[in-house]
Scaffold this motif. Structure first.
Motif, mmCIF file in Angstrom:
data_model
loop_
_atom_site.group_PDB
_atom_site.id
_atom_site.type_symbol
_atom_site.label_atom_id
_atom_site.label_comp_id
_atom_site.label_asym_id
_atom_site.label_seq_id
_atom_site.Cartn_x
_atom_site.Cartn_y
_atom_site.Cartn_z
ATOM 1 N N PRO A 1 -13.128 -9.199 -6.304
ATOM 2 C CA PRO A 1 -12.242 -10.122 -7.044
ATOM 3 C C PRO A 1 -10.814 -9.597 -7.109
ATOM 4 C CG PRO A 1 -14.299 -9.772 -8.243
ATOM 5 C CD PRO A 1 -14.289 -8.787 -7.114
ATOM 6 N N GLU A 2 -9.854 -10.495 -7.213
ATOM 7 C CA GLU A 2 -8.441 -10.125 -7.178
ATOM 8 C C GLU A 2 -8.028 -9.217 -8.329
ATOM 9 O OE1 GLU A 2 -5.786 -13.376 -6.720
ATOM 10 O OE2 GLU A 2 -6.547 -13.936 -4.740
ATOM 11 N N THR A 3 -8.697 -9.324 -9.478
ATOM 12 C CA THR A 3 -8.320 -8.455 -10.595
ATOM 13 C C THR A 3 -8.488 -6.982 -10.232
ATOM 14 O OG1 THR A 3 -10.551 -8.761 -11.486
ATOM 15 C CG2 THR A 3 -8.783 -10.108 -12.436
ATOM 16 N N LEU A 4 -9.396 -6.699 -9.286
ATOM 17 C CA LEU A 4 -9.543 -5.337 -8.783
ATOM 18 C C LEU A 4 -8.737 -5.118 -7.511
ATOM 19 C CD1 LEU A 4 -13.333 -4.435 -9.249
ATOM 20 C CD2 LEU A 4 -11.385 -3.611 -10.566
ATOM 21 N N ASP B 1 -6.226 -3.768 -17.212
ATOM 22 C CA ASP B 1 -5.120 -3.594 -16.265
ATOM 23 C C ASP B 1 -4.697 -2.147 -16.064
ATOM 24 O OD1 ASP B 1 -4.940 -6.378 -16.002
ATOM 25 O OD2 ASP B 1 -3.667 -6.516 -17.789
ATOM 26 N N GLU B 2 -5.127 -1.244 -16.934
ATOM 27 C CA GLU B 2 -4.671 0.142 -16.863
ATOM 28 C C GLU B 2 -5.848 1.085 -16.660
ATOM 29 O OE1 GLU B 2 -1.541 0.845 -16.815
ATOM 30 O OE2 GLU B 2 -0.840 -1.186 -17.301
ATOM 31 N N ILE B 3 -5.590 2.208 -15.996
ATOM 32 C CA ILE B 3 -6.657 3.179 -15.773
ATOM 33 C C ILE B 3 -7.022 3.869 -17.078
ATOM 34 C CG2 ILE B 3 -5.890 3.562 -13.396
ATOM 35 C CD1 ILE B 3 -4.762 6.231 -14.268
ATOM 36 N N CYS C 1 -7.253 -1.586 -8.601
ATOM 37 C CA CYS C 1 -7.522 -0.705 -7.459
ATOM 38 C C CYS C 1 -6.342 -0.626 -6.496
ATOM 39 C CB CYS C 1 -8.756 -1.186 -6.699
ATOM 40 S SG CYS C 1 -10.298 -0.967 -7.602
ATOM 41 N N SER C 2 -5.399 -1.513 -6.614
ATOM 42 C CA SER C 2 -4.275 -1.552 -5.681
ATOM 43 C C SER C 2 -3.231 -0.502 -6.054
ATOM 44 C CB SER C 2 -3.637 -2.953 -5.697
ATOM 45 O OG SER C 2 -2.645 -3.065 -4.715
ATOM 46 N N LEU C 3 -2.768 0.238 -5.058
ATOM 47 C CA LEU C 3 -1.819 1.328 -5.311
ATOM 48 C C LEU C 3 -0.405 0.769 -5.432
ATOM 49 C CD1 LEU C 3 -3.271 3.942 -2.781
ATOM 50 C CD2 LEU C 3 -3.994 3.437 -5.126
ATOM 51 N N ASN C 4 -0.194 0.016 -6.499
ATOM 52 C CA ASN C 4 1.071 -0.678 -6.707
ATOM 53 C C ASN C 4 2.191 0.300 -7.073
ATOM 54 O OD1 ASN C 4 -0.267 -3.164 -6.300
ATOM 55 N ND2 ASN C 4 -0.836 -3.254 -8.466
ATOM 56 N N GLU C 5 3.380 -0.030 -6.650
ATOM 57 C CA GLU C 5 4.546 0.813 -6.910
ATOM 58 C C GLU C 5 4.731 1.050 -8.407
ATOM 59 O OE1 GLU C 5 9.415 0.714 -6.199
ATOM 60 O OE2 GLU C 5 8.124 -0.803 -5.281
ATOM 61 N N ASP D 1 -9.494 4.606 -5.339
ATOM 62 C CA ASP D 1 -10.814 5.073 -5.785
ATOM 63 C C ASP D 1 -11.620 3.881 -6.306
ATOM 64 O OD1 ASP D 1 -12.997 6.424 -6.672
ATOM 65 O OD2 ASP D 1 -11.927 7.767 -8.028
ATOM 66 N N VAL D 2 -11.996 3.004 -5.392
ATOM 67 C CA VAL D 2 -12.714 1.783 -5.767
ATOM 68 C C VAL D 2 -14.087 2.112 -6.346
ATOM 69 C CG1 VAL D 2 -13.581 -0.426 -4.907
ATOM 70 C CG2 VAL D 2 -11.452 0.512 -3.987
ATOM 71 N N ALA D 3 -14.709 3.173 -5.855
ATOM 72 C CA ALA D 3 -16.050 3.530 -6.328
ATOM 73 C C ALA D 3 -16.064 3.916 -7.805
ATOM 74 C CB ALA D 3 -16.608 4.683 -5.483
ATOM 75 N N GLN D 4 -14.901 4.236 -8.370
ATOM 76 C CA GLN D 4 -14.813 4.529 -9.793
ATOM 77 C C GLN D 4 -15.142 3.291 -10.621
ATOM 78 O OE1 GLN D 4 -14.320 7.545 -11.149
ATOM 79 N NE2 GLN D 4 -14.583 6.657 -13.191
ATOM 80 N N TYR D 5 -14.895 2.120 -10.056
ATOM 81 C CA TYR D 5 -15.077 0.857 -10.779
ATOM 82 C C TYR D 5 -16.300 0.074 -10.293
ATOM 83 C CZ TYR D 5 -10.294 2.109 -11.883
ATOM 84 O OH TYR D 5 -9.177 2.796 -12.280
#
Length: 660
Positions: free
Chosen positions: A281-284, A196-198, A289-293, A248-252
């Motif tokens: 998949p939703e986990t990404l 869940d964390e970068i 990958c989602s720029l969540n607040e 940065d989806v390409a990172q994953y």
């Protein structure tokens, strides 16, 4: 209920095309040939869209080809056209590629036999079934078709479910187009393994710029769950510095991994009326990958400098890390810009930035308009459902200025990225939109003549010419403006993905790509890989993607067309479902198109139905020259307001009666 043997799975056998026996006809070698996709009406006749106009193919000359097949045909003569003049007639001599779509149908029992009624009438109206494979009356099924001396016959290959189950109409569209609805386990396992964390090492990498102390936020629809773009804006001297930050989806999602293979196969997220089939998949897509607040997220950032008039004077692209300050919605931002005191107070920290964004967006819109960017002003539809999936309302979406702000900033980023990598001559995927062909523009001008429009389009147009056409029709013929916009759009070339940077005619941009949505579009993900390779290793590192970008462009263009077709089809089904509960009710609408078999009426809620010529008085006739239906002293033409009664609904088709 009539029932046969136990259902069995399977898909249609779609044999690859080969030369048909008539190819051996020596005389065919001396005749002109055309190639294209066959638009067929069962086994009765079809048309091939080709340079110089459509080629008619009689049923006897289909030679085993079916709707959607890519074929080659010889031109064997001509015949009178319904529109006047002559039309070329052809005979198919080769099936270059079979239509990859499944044929979805409903099983019925008529005249003491089982029959299949295809959802897509291009395959015929009703076909006798020679093999049920466990299907029952009223089942929605996938069929294959074979020729016989008595005409086409159907064989059931698999059963989808009862035709009247909630959502079965959408399932039929999904099955017809072979859309992927589930992720394989290895794909899910790879996505879940990121957590869940970068990664802290990546967050602190020397090549990443830390933007976490800047005012950056997302603006999306209220129902959005995946946020792949965020923005910032500050004054810089007399001008502006715009930041567009993309996940940065390409990172994953690394090349040649299970995630990458699945994303490539899907090509795009598909947004159907009642569900979304995501590319990742939703986990990404909704998580890492989602720029969540408030969450630290890795990004690719396009930093663009503009002068006081809104012209781009410089730009740079960096890998970075951000922390979104706020998750804003289009409606909320619009309310703040319109003066909502409560929201302005609540978001006081970002309000000055929003005001500055409005200022810059207005300048950018004016600049694009001056260059001649084409705005078709087409409206989108929102379909609303109850808890169990029934359609409860359909309405047109309002276009808010807050949406235009984000649209303008994404265009700026896409143009900057495309220009940079075209200049570097690095393998890339561009978004191109070619100039429309003279043949299509000539047909458009004939249509404009017929409806009495006061303007024509040059056969070698600039974007300004098309923009001026639409503007003039909007001013002089407002009631017909929407119909003319649709016909003009049809005359335009289709936008596509390409490895050549040939510009975007509709946007009046010399350089363009899709950089801003890697969560939901594969070409964006592909060019993120190229960008990251170049930023870290230069030209040599990025050049290894030469073959990959070509494959991505071709696949992404194909999957985009499929997704658009599915989205349009499911909208039609859901609008028809809504109207099916209003049989006998009266509405007022506008005539949106006129044909020799009747005229279509669009209602205020965007639902459309056909008033058939056969339901009008016997004196009614189609006036081809003026594109209208004349009924005694009355004339029914584009843009006319008419009162109708909902008559019947079948599948995705709605029939109206004129309320006289």
């Amino acid at each position: 209920m009539r029932r046969a043997q136990k259902p069995q799975g399977g898909r249609p056998s779609r044999a690859s095309g080969s030369a048909i026996s008539s190819e051996t006809d020596k005389r065919a070698l001396d005749l002109p040939a055309v190639s294209g996709v066959l638009d067929c009406k069962g086994d009765r006749f079809g048309f091939i869209a080709a340079d110089g106009g459509d080629v008619f193919v009689a049923g006897r000359n289909l030679c085993g080809a079916r709707h959607g097949d890519t074929v080659r045909a010889i031109v064997i003569g001509d015949r009178p056209s319904e529109a006047g003049g002559r039309r070329r007639e052809g005979r198919i001599v080769e099936i270059i590629e079979r239509n990859p779509l499944n044929i979805v149908a409903t099983v019925v029992y008529e005249h003491n036999r089982f029959c299949a009624v295809p959802d897509d009438k291009h395959y015929g109206e009703i076909l006798p079934v020679y093999e049920l494979n466990g299907a029952s009356e009223h089942d929605k099924v996938i069929i294959d078709i074979k020729e016989s001396d008595c005409g086409d016959l159907a064989r059931v290959l698999s059963v989808l479910g009862r035709f009247d189950e909630i959502g079965m109409d959408v399932l039929g569209v999904i099955a017809a187009h072979n859309l992927r609805t589930e992720f394989p386990n290895d794909v899910l396992d790879q996505a879940d393994a990121f957590g869940d964390e970068i990664d802290e090492r990546e967050a602190n990498a020397p090549y990443r710029v830390d933007f976490r102390n800047e005012i950056i936020f997302t603006i999306d629809g209220s129902g959005s769950k995946d946020f792949d773009d965020a923005v910032s804006l500050v004054r810089q001297g007399d001008g502006y510095r715009l930041g567009v930050y993309i996940a940065d989806v390409a990172q994953y999602v690394g090349a040649h991994t299970p995630l990458d293979r699945e994303a490539f196969a899907r090509g795009t997220s598909v947004y159907l009326a009642d569900r979304v089939l995501p590319m990742l998949p939703e986990t990404l897509s909704n998580g890492l990958c989602s720029l969540n607040e408030g969450a630290d997220r890795l990004v690719l950032a396009a930093i663009i400098d503009l002068d006081g008039r809104g012209n781009v004077v410089g730009y740079d692209i960096k890998e970075g890390i951000i922390r979104s300050s706020a998750r804003l919605t289009y409606s909320g931002v619009q309310a703040m810009l319109d003066g909502d005191a409560e929201l302005r107070a609540h978001y006081a920290n970002v309000l000055p930035t929003l005001e500055l964004m409005r200022e810059l967006a207005e300048k950018r819109i004016n600049l694009r308009k001056a260059r001649g960017a084409v705005d078709f002003k087409l409206t989108e539809t929102e379909i609303k459902f109850d808890a169990v999936g029934h359609v409860v309302d359909i309405e047109k979406k309002n276009t808010l200025f807050s949406m235009r702000i984000i649209e303008e900033f994404m265009i700026l980023a896409n143009c900057a990225v495309a220009e940079k990598f075209d200049r570097l001559k690095i393998p890339f995927v561009y978004r191109t939109h070619e100039r429309p062909s003279p043949e299509k523009l000539q047909a458009l001008n004939e249509y404009l003549d017929a409806v009495g429009a006061p303007v024509r389009c040059p056969l070698d147009p600039q974007p300004k010419s098309v923009a001026k056409l639409l503007e003039t029709v909007g001013e002089k013929m407002p009631s017909a403006s929407a119909a003319v916009s649709k016909m003009t759009l049809r005359a335009m070339a289709k936008a596509k993905y390409d490895v050549r940077d040939d510009g975007h005619f509709g946007l009046a941009e010399e350089h363009y790509c899709h950089f801003t949505s890697p969560i939901r579009r594969y070409p964006d993900l592909m060019i993120h890989r190229v960008i990251k390779s170049y930023l870290r290793g230069g030209y040599k590192a990025a050049n290894k993607y030469k073959d990959a970008v070509k494959a991505a462009a071709e696949q992404s263009s194909r999957t985009e067309r499929v997704a658009q077709d599915c989205e349009r089809k499911t909208d039609d089904y859901k609008k028809a479902e809504y109207m099916s509960h209003r049989i006998g009710e009266k509405f007022t609408g506008v005539i949106s198109s006129v044909t020799e078999f009747g005229f279509f009426v669009e209602l205020e809620n965007s639902a459309e139905g056909l008033v058939r010529l056969a339901t009008l008085p016997p004196v009614a006739a189609f006036d081809r020259r003026r594109v209208c239906i004349v009924c005694g002293a009355k004339r029914f033409g584009l843009g006319d307001r008419v009162d109708i009664i909902v008559d019947k609904v079948s599948g995705d088709r709605v029939d109206f009666l004129l309320d006289r």
